[in-house]
Design a protein around this motif. Structure first.
Motif, PDB file in Angstrom:
ATOM      1  N   ALA A 100       0.825  -1.208   0.000  1.00 49.90           N
ATOM      2  CA  ALA A 100       0.000   0.000   0.000  1.00 49.90           C
ATOM      3  C   ALA A 100       0.858   1.255   0.000  1.00 49.90           C
ATOM      4  O   ALA A 100       0.372   2.356  -0.292  1.00 49.90           O
ATOM      5  N   SER A 101       2.136   1.101   0.311  1.00 50.75           N
ATOM      6  CA  SER A 101       3.016   2.281   0.341  1.00 50.75           C
ATOM      7  C   SER A 101       3.227   2.865  -1.052  1.00 50.75           C
ATOM      8  O   SER A 101       3.783   3.958  -1.170  1.00 50.75           O
ATOM      9  N   ILE A 102       2.750   2.204  -2.117  1.00 51.19           N
ATOM     10  CA  ILE A 102       2.843   2.840  -3.445  1.00 51.19           C
ATOM     11  C   ILE A 102       2.041   4.139  -3.460  1.00 51.19           C
ATOM     12  O   ILE A 102       2.258   4.998  -4.304  1.00 51.19           O
ATOM     13  N   SER A 112       2.750   9.712  -0.409  1.00 53.70           N
ATOM     14  CA  SER A 112       3.054  10.943  -1.140  1.00 53.70           C
ATOM     15  C   SER A 112       4.362  11.554  -0.688  1.00 53.70           C
ATOM     16  O   SER A 112       4.900  12.428  -1.345  1.00 53.70           O
ATOM     17  N   GLY A 113       4.842  11.124   0.467  1.00 54.98           N
ATOM     18  CA  GLY A 113       6.044  11.756   1.013  1.00 54.98           C
ATOM     19  C   GLY A 113       5.702  13.039   1.768  1.00 54.98           C
ATOM     20  O   GLY A 113       6.579  13.747   2.245  1.00 54.98           O
ATOM     21  N   GLU A 114       4.398  13.330   1.897  1.00 53.50           N
ATOM     22  CA  GLU A 114       4.021  14.573   2.581  1.00 53.50           C
ATOM     23  C   GLU A 114       3.803  14.371   4.082  1.00 53.50           C
ATOM     24  O   GLU A 114       3.504  15.310   4.796  1.00 53.50           O
ATOM     25  N   HIS A 115       3.881  13.136   4.540  1.00 55.25           N
ATOM     26  CA  HIS A 115       3.750  12.900   5.978  1.00 55.25           C
ATOM     27  C   HIS A 115       5.070  12.372   6.532  1.00 55.25           C
ATOM     28  O   HIS A 115       5.825  11.713   5.817  1.00 55.25           O
ATOM     29  N   SER A 116       5.305  12.648   7.806  1.00 51.06           N
ATOM     30  CA  SER A 116       6.565  12.222   8.410  1.00 51.06           C
ATOM     31  C   SER A 116       6.519  10.723   8.725  1.00 51.06           C
ATOM     32  O   SER A 116       5.452  10.109   8.743  1.00 51.06           O
ATOM     33  N   ALA A 117       7.698  10.176   8.994  1.00 48.58           N
ATOM     34  CA  ALA A 117       7.789   8.769   9.376  1.00 48.58           C
ATOM     35  C   ALA A 117       6.985   8.539  10.656  1.00 48.58           C
ATOM     36  O   ALA A 117       6.332   7.498  10.828  1.00 48.58           O
ATOM     37  N   ASP A 118       7.005   9.517  11.564  1.00 49.74           N
ATOM     38  CA  ASP A 118       6.257   9.400  12.818  1.00 49.74           C
ATOM     39  C   ASP A 118       4.766   9.227  12.577  1.00 49.74           C
ATOM     40  O   ASP A 118       4.070   8.492  13.276  1.00 49.74           O
ATOM     41  N   TYR A 154       3.267   7.869   9.985  1.00 51.40           N
ATOM     42  CA  TYR A 154       2.943   6.498   9.573  1.00 51.40           C
ATOM     43  C   TYR A 154       3.145   5.517  10.727  1.00 51.40           C
ATOM     44  O   TYR A 154       2.395   4.556  10.874  1.00 51.40           O
ATOM     45  N   ALA A 155       4.176   5.787  11.551  1.00 49.46           N
ATOM     46  CA  ALA A 155       4.440   4.892  12.682  1.00 49.46           C
ATOM     47  C   ALA A 155       3.244   4.871  13.623  1.00 49.46           C
ATOM     48  O   ALA A 155       2.808   3.803  14.081  1.00 49.46           O
ATOM     49  N   ALA A 156       2.660   6.049  13.881  1.00 52.34           N
ATOM     50  CA  ALA A 156       1.513   6.132  14.785  1.00 52.34           C
ATOM     51  C   ALA A 156       0.321   5.400  14.184  1.00 52.34           C
ATOM     52  O   ALA A 156      -0.434   4.700  14.885  1.00 52.34           O
ATOM     53  N   MET A 157       0.161   5.537  12.859  1.00 56.06           N
ATOM     54  CA  MET A 157      -0.943   4.877  12.180  1.00 56.06           C
ATOM     55  C   MET A 157      -0.797   3.356  12.304  1.00 56.06           C
ATOM     56  O   MET A 157      -1.745   2.664  12.694  1.00 56.06           O
TER      57      MET A 157
END
Ligand SMILES: Nc1ncnc2c1ncn2[C@@H]1O[C@H](COP(=O)(O)OP(=O)(O)O)[C@@H](O)[C@H]1O
Ligand SMILES: [Mg+2]
Length: 365
Positions: free
Chosen positions: A54-56, A59-65, A67-70
């Motif tokens: 799903a990472s396709i 957008s690169g507009e959110h931080s790694a944090d 996605y980590a929280a998600m």
């Protein structure tokens, strides 16, 4: 609990045909199902999406944090909801209000993730337009205060200079300087006048007209103003609803749009002036429901860069070289339109070029 085969078929058909974008991944995030709405939105066909992570869509507009929280919430078996900027296959982005729900097996283990999208384009547009109008409102207050006081000072300067220069002998240095001061002061008065229009400190006597009338009166002016290499096409609705506006101010606004179109096209191209009725359906979300007469001015210039769009109506905002632009054209247009209870939008036409759309509420007799 199990679903009967008939219900399975119904569900499959419904999910395939819904306009709601939906996809399913396995516990690792590998896409195992996408519906046709997903294909339409993202540009990835089913064949292209299946088997990929799903990472396709990242957008690169959110931080790694972010996605980590998600993922922390999802792995804990909780559903996640948030605003997600995703990327389509062609690289463009879109914003989702995304819900992701874990689907659990009999032992509580996570088997799949179901991602459902809620389209919030309209909400985002509303938020942006509200922010835009609040910004213009505060600029109007500021500009109004300054230009009002400054106008009074200029009146004193000009009056005094006129008296002084009468006492000075023509041809002397003093007389020349006085003439220069007078000229500059009068030029400043013109600038201030435009700011006063923006700040809604102008007297207006609105009348009930069809927008076609002032537009037709501008035709000759346009021919002179735009030069030989700019053609103007008109498409004016015969049944245009009447509106209540100050026609002279309105003409000034349309002139400013035409001058900008000319500048954008660098002297050659085509301008399209359209009028038509709009509403009550299909209006921009920020407009009160109703019927409107619409004026559209489009050009075949390069269009408006993304970073210019949110700022172009601000007083003194210009991308033109010093001495070429004052940045007051569109702020004057904005002032005139809003003062006449209208709404204005700038956009890029899909064919390229800028389009300015002005809505005035209909006066229904
Ligand atoms: N038709 C158009 N096409 C592209 N950009 C435009 C158009 N009209 C206005 N703009 C942009 O908006 C800016 C502000 O316009 P305006 O307020 O009239 O000031 P000015 O014309 O003095 O620069 C311009 O400098 C330009 O960057
Ligand atoms: Mg201009």
């Amino acid at each position: 609990m199990s679903i009967s085969p008939e219900n399975c078929a119904i569900l499959a058909e419904a999910i395939e045909q819904t306009c709601q974008t939906l996809f399913i991944t396995d516990a690792r995030g590998t896409i195992i199902y996408v519906n046709p709405a997903f294909e339409r939105l993202t540009g990835y066909s089913r064949e292209e999406a299946l088997g990929r992570n799903a990472s396709i869509l990242k957008s690169g507009e959110h931080s790694a944090d972010f996605y980590a929280a998600m993922w922390a919430a999802l792995r804990a078996g909780k559903s996640w909801r948030g605003r997600l900027v995703n990327r389509r296959k062609d690289g463009s982005t879109y914003t989702d209000d995304q819900r992701i729900c874990p689907v659990k097996g009999e032992n509580g283990e996570i088997k799949y993730f179901l991602a459902l999208r809620h389209d919030i384009t309209r909400e985002i547009q509303l938020e942006e337009q509200l922010a835009q109008s609040q910004k213009m409102e505060s600029m109007g207050l500021l500009a109004g205060q300054i230009s009002h006081d400054f106008n009074n000072l200029l009146t004193i300067i000009i009056g005094s200079m006129e008296l002084i220069s009468e006492d000075l002998k023509p041809g002397t240095v003093g007389h020349k300087l006085a003439t220069e001061i007078l000229r500059s002061s009068k030029e400043s008065t013109n600038l201030i006048k435009q700011l006063l229009i923006f700040a809604r400190k102008q007297d207006a006597t609105p009348v009930v007209v069809s927008l076609n009338e002032p537009v037709k009166e501008l035709k000759v002016l346009f021919d002179n103003l735009l030069g030989r290499n700019v053609s103007v096409a008109y498409s004016l609705a015969d049944d245009l609803v009447k509106v209540k506006i100050e026609p002279e101010h309105f003409k000034q606004a349309v002139m400013n749009l035409a001058i900008n179109a000319r500048d954008a096209m660098n002297g050659s191209g085509a301008m399209l002036v359209r009028t038509y009725n709009a509403g009550p359906e299909g209006l921009p979300p920020s407009l009160p429901r109703g019927v409107y007469a619409v004026l559209e001015v489009g050009d075949t210039g390069p269009g408006i860069p993304k970073d210019v769009l949110p700022r172009m109506f601000e007083p003194f905002f210009t991308t033109k070289p010093k001495g070429k632009g004052t940045g007051l054209g569109l702020s004057t247009v904005y002032g005139i339109v809003t003062q006449n209870k209208g709404h204005i939008f700038a956009a890029n036409s899909p064919r390229g070029g800028a389009v300015f759309t002005v809505y005035f509420p209909a006066i229904l007799a």
